[in-house]
Design a protein around this motif. Sequence first.
Motif, PDB file in Angstrom:
ATOM      1  N   LYS A   1      11.160  53.943  -8.357  1.00 11.06           N
ATOM      2  CA  LYS A   1      12.385  53.924  -9.139  1.00 11.06           C
ATOM      3  C   LYS A   1      13.332  54.967  -8.574  1.00 11.06           C
ATOM      4  O   LYS A   1      12.943  56.115  -8.336  1.00 11.06           O
ATOM      5  N   ASN A   2      14.565  54.606  -8.368  1.00 15.80           N
ATOM      6  CA  ASN A   2      15.547  55.488  -7.759  1.00 15.80           C
ATOM      7  C   ASN A   2      16.091  56.461  -8.805  1.00 15.80           C
ATOM      8  O   ASN A   2      17.221  56.351  -9.275  1.00 15.80           O
ATOM      9  N   ASP A   3      15.239  57.432  -9.189  1.00 11.90           N
ATOM     10  CA  ASP A   3      15.601  58.370 -10.250  1.00 11.90           C
ATOM     11  C   ASP A   3      15.895  59.762  -9.732  1.00 11.90           C
ATOM     12  O   ASP A   3      16.021  60.717 -10.517  1.00 11.90           O
ATOM     13  N   GLY A   4      15.965  59.937  -8.419  1.00 14.48           N
ATOM     14  CA  GLY A   4      16.267  61.244  -7.871  1.00 14.48           C
ATOM     15  C   GLY A   4      15.095  62.182  -7.753  1.00 14.48           C
ATOM     16  O   GLY A   4      15.275  63.354  -7.388  1.00 14.48           O
ATOM     17  N   SER A   5      13.914  61.716  -8.045  1.00 16.27           N
ATOM     18  CA  SER A   5      12.736  62.570  -7.960  1.00 16.27           C
ATOM     19  C   SER A   5      12.334  62.779  -6.501  1.00 16.27           C
ATOM     20  O   SER A   5      12.827  62.118  -5.584  1.00 16.27           O
ATOM     21  N   PHE A   6      11.408  63.730  -6.291  1.00 10.80           N
ATOM     22  CA  PHE A   6      10.961  64.040  -4.937  1.00 10.80           C
ATOM     23  C   PHE A   6      10.282  62.840  -4.287  1.00 10.80           C
ATOM     24  O   PHE A   6      10.531  62.530  -3.124  1.00 10.80           O
ATOM     25  N   LEU A   7       9.430  62.137  -5.061  1.00  9.16           N
ATOM     26  CA  LEU A   7       8.712  60.990  -4.515  1.00  9.16           C
ATOM     27  C   LEU A   7       9.661  59.847  -4.164  1.00  9.16           C
ATOM     28  O   LEU A   7       9.514  59.202  -3.122  1.00  9.16           O
ATOM     29  N   SER A   8      10.659  59.597  -5.031  1.00  5.49           N
ATOM     30  CA  SER A   8      11.610  58.519  -4.725  1.00  5.49           C
ATOM     31  C   SER A   8      12.453  58.862  -3.512  1.00  5.49           C
ATOM     32  O   SER A   8      12.778  58.002  -2.695  1.00  5.49           O
ATOM     33  N   GLY A   9      12.818  60.148  -3.365  1.00  4.07           N
ATOM     34  CA  GLY A   9      13.577  60.551  -2.194  1.00  4.07           C
ATOM     35  C   GLY A   9      12.788  60.371  -0.909  1.00  4.07           C
ATOM     36  O   GLY A   9      13.323  59.897   0.101  1.00  4.07           O
ATOM     37  N   MET A  10      11.504  60.746  -0.915  1.00  5.62           N
ATOM     38  CA  MET A  10      10.671  60.557   0.260  1.00  5.62           C
ATOM     39  C   MET A  10      10.482  59.085   0.576  1.00  5.62           C
ATOM     40  O   MET A  10      10.528  58.665   1.736  1.00  5.62           O
ATOM     41  N   ALA A  11      10.281  58.274  -0.476  1.00 12.42           N
ATOM     42  CA  ALA A  11      10.084  56.835  -0.267  1.00 12.42           C
ATOM     43  C   ALA A  11      11.341  56.192   0.314  1.00 12.42           C
ATOM     44  O   ALA A  11      11.270  55.359   1.230  1.00 12.42           O
ATOM     45  N   LYS A  12      12.514  56.570  -0.206  1.00  8.87           N
ATOM     46  CA  LYS A  12      13.764  56.009   0.310  1.00  8.87           C
ATOM     47  C   LYS A  12      13.977  56.401   1.767  1.00  8.87           C
ATOM     48  O   LYS A  12      14.410  55.584   2.587  1.00  8.87           O
ATOM     49  N   TYR A  13      13.687  57.653   2.107  1.00 15.63           N
ATOM     50  CA  TYR A  13      13.872  58.099   3.483  1.00 15.63           C
ATOM     51  C   TYR A  13      12.977  57.314   4.440  1.00 15.63           C
ATOM     52  O   TYR A  13      13.404  56.895   5.518  1.00 15.63           O
ATOM     53  N   MET A  14      11.727  57.078   4.031  1.00 17.83           N
ATOM     54  CA  MET A  14      10.814  56.313   4.877  1.00 17.83           C
ATOM     55  C   MET A  14      11.267  54.863   5.001  1.00 17.83           C
ATOM     56  O   MET A  14      11.223  54.280   6.091  1.00 17.83           O
ATOM     57  N   LYS A  15      11.710  54.271   3.891  1.00 15.79           N
ATOM     58  CA  LYS A  15      12.154  52.873   3.932  1.00 15.79           C
ATOM     59  C   LYS A  15      13.409  52.719   4.798  1.00 15.79           C
ATOM     60  O   LYS A  15      13.550  51.726   5.504  1.00 15.79           O
ATOM     61  N   ARG A  16      14.306  53.686   4.734  1.00 18.44           N
ATOM     62  CA  ARG A  16      15.501  53.618   5.578  1.00 18.44           C
ATOM     63  C   ARG A  16      15.136  53.716   7.053  1.00 18.44           C
ATOM     64  O   ARG A  16      15.683  52.999   7.892  1.00 18.44           O
ATOM     65  N   GLY A  17      14.200  54.622   7.360  1.00 16.18           N
ATOM     66  CA  GLY A  17      13.756  54.729   8.744  1.00 16.18           C
ATOM     67  C   GLY A  17      13.035  53.481   9.216  1.00 16.18           C
ATOM     68  O   GLY A  17      13.218  53.047  10.364  1.00 16.18           O
ATOM     69  N   MET A  18      12.231  52.856   8.355  1.00 21.22           N
ATOM     70  CA  MET A  18      11.532  51.623   8.711  1.00 21.22           C
ATOM     71  C   MET A  18      12.523  50.486   8.940  1.00 21.22           C
ATOM     72  O   MET A  18      12.366  49.681   9.867  1.00 21.22           O
ATOM     73  N   ALA A  19      13.565  50.410   8.094  1.00 18.70           N
ATOM     74  CA  ALA A  19      14.577  49.360   8.261  1.00 18.70           C
ATOM     75  C   ALA A  19      15.318  49.516   9.581  1.00 18.70           C
ATOM     76  O   ALA A  19      15.578  48.536  10.293  1.00 18.70           O
TER      77      ALA A  19
END
Length: 552
Positions: free
Chosen positions: A131-149
């Motif tokens: 969930k894109n709630d600004g938490s540390f885990l969501s930030g790390m997940a988004k960064y990895m997904k952006r790099g994978m894309a």
Amino acid sequence: MANSLVLRKGTDLARRVRAKRAAQYVRMSRDLQRYSIKNQLAAIAAYAQANGLTIVRTYVDEGRSGLRIKGRPGLIELIEDVESGQADFDQILVYDVSRWGRFQDTDESAYYEFLCKMNGVRVEYCAEIFKNDGSFLSGMAKYMKRGMAAEWSRELGVKVHTGLCRVAGLGYRVGAPVGYGLRRIMVDENEHPKAELNKGQYKALQSDRVRLRRGSAEEAAVIRCIFDQFVHARRSYSEIRRDLNDANIGSHNDRPWTDRMIPTILSNENYIGNTIYNRTSRRLGQKLVKNPSHAWVRGAAAIEPIIDPDIFTRAQKLLAERRVEIPEDEMLMRLRVVLRRRGKLNSRIINTTLGLNHASSYVKHFGSLRNAYSQIGYVSPRDCDWLDTRKYWASEQARHANELAEVLRADAGLQPELAQDGIALDVNGARLVSFLVARQLRTRGQDHAPQWKAYRRHISSGLLAVMRLDVTNKTIEDYVLLPPKLRAGRYVWLSTGALARHRGVYCAGMSDLIKAIMATLTANHDVPAMSARQNTPAKKGHPKARNGRGRR
């Protein structure tokens, strides 16, 4: 009082209602069919229903690459609405991180999301497990997904480029545009021709391939003539281009020939039977770069040759000699030597003197010939005030066109559109009127009648509204309205005695010019028919060219 409605301090009903409103952004590139627009809309609708959201606006980028924001009008409009405060929603629903973009710089993807967040609009990814709630885990997940894309696009680009090089090496055509005198033929896996591909058409099946073949015999004769004029007669690009246009020979894009088209034909190896791929490349949406010759992929004997290889080799040698790069100081030194020998300089002297760069090369390096002349202390006797005021008169042409457009909308009920160059009006896709500026030429003595000269910019249809300037060429003296059918030529020559021969109408001011145009429209009744080019049958013995214009 027990049943009365009590609003707590800080409660904003409008904001609470707005918080249930959301916009959706969907994007699909050409290759990812599993990310089709319908699939994304269905997943986003299910997410909105589960979270009690109402989708009030949709932004779509269909068939658009996610490598950069350029060329994605849907995302651009979304960001503009959010930043301008026109967004009537508090959430943006996106299928997943890759649909937001496959930016090669992950910070760019985060930047556009941050712009939305700063304006009070959250971005939610419906198909992601976090969930894109600004938490540390969501930030790390988004960064990895952006790099994978981003990495997925890079790997796909390498695979596609390798496959295209292999196909081009087998002699097949890779890419859509073709040169003059060539045709694209779609063939199946057994090399059986299926159809000829016109401009903008592509093969439908992955198993199909595209071959090149020669065009008409007339086009082949034109190509041989260009090579002969360049190699044997040693004629310049401008001279060859002028001969082709004067002979009404149409180019492959149905436009007049230009100087750039000539060297493009002279360097095209398709005319000796070869196909070439990877001369230029644009990796991952970056800037177009020219690749070295050893990286080119050639398919030999793929087309029936039009030009003899010996003639082509000689043409390449001459082209290489013309492309010799010398320092700017050396260019000016050679120009100074020619000035000392000839006593004057102009474009013709520069282009015909051995050892000097072409005049266009001096314009490219110094901005203009006058700037190059000033570097060596030479002042041209030519009146250059007209060149200095070119931008001003272009704005005057646009102002006249806008003024006429307002009158036509109000009084004639027409919906004219301003042409791309800003100096003409079109109605229903046909040219209605073009505005030209005619400067007054210097005459010998007072006994000669004044004459004006206007460059018509290859305009071949529609009325010509000519603004004739005074003796100083700084203000408009009067106007002349000329009919659509005029003698072909790059320039329009006008004098008081020539108006009757041109069937022109004299107008003292802009109001008289508008009245004359309105009278012409009333007399013709049919605007598109008046301004469109008539397809008259060719005379016997004068076959038509491919673009409908007769050859001579």
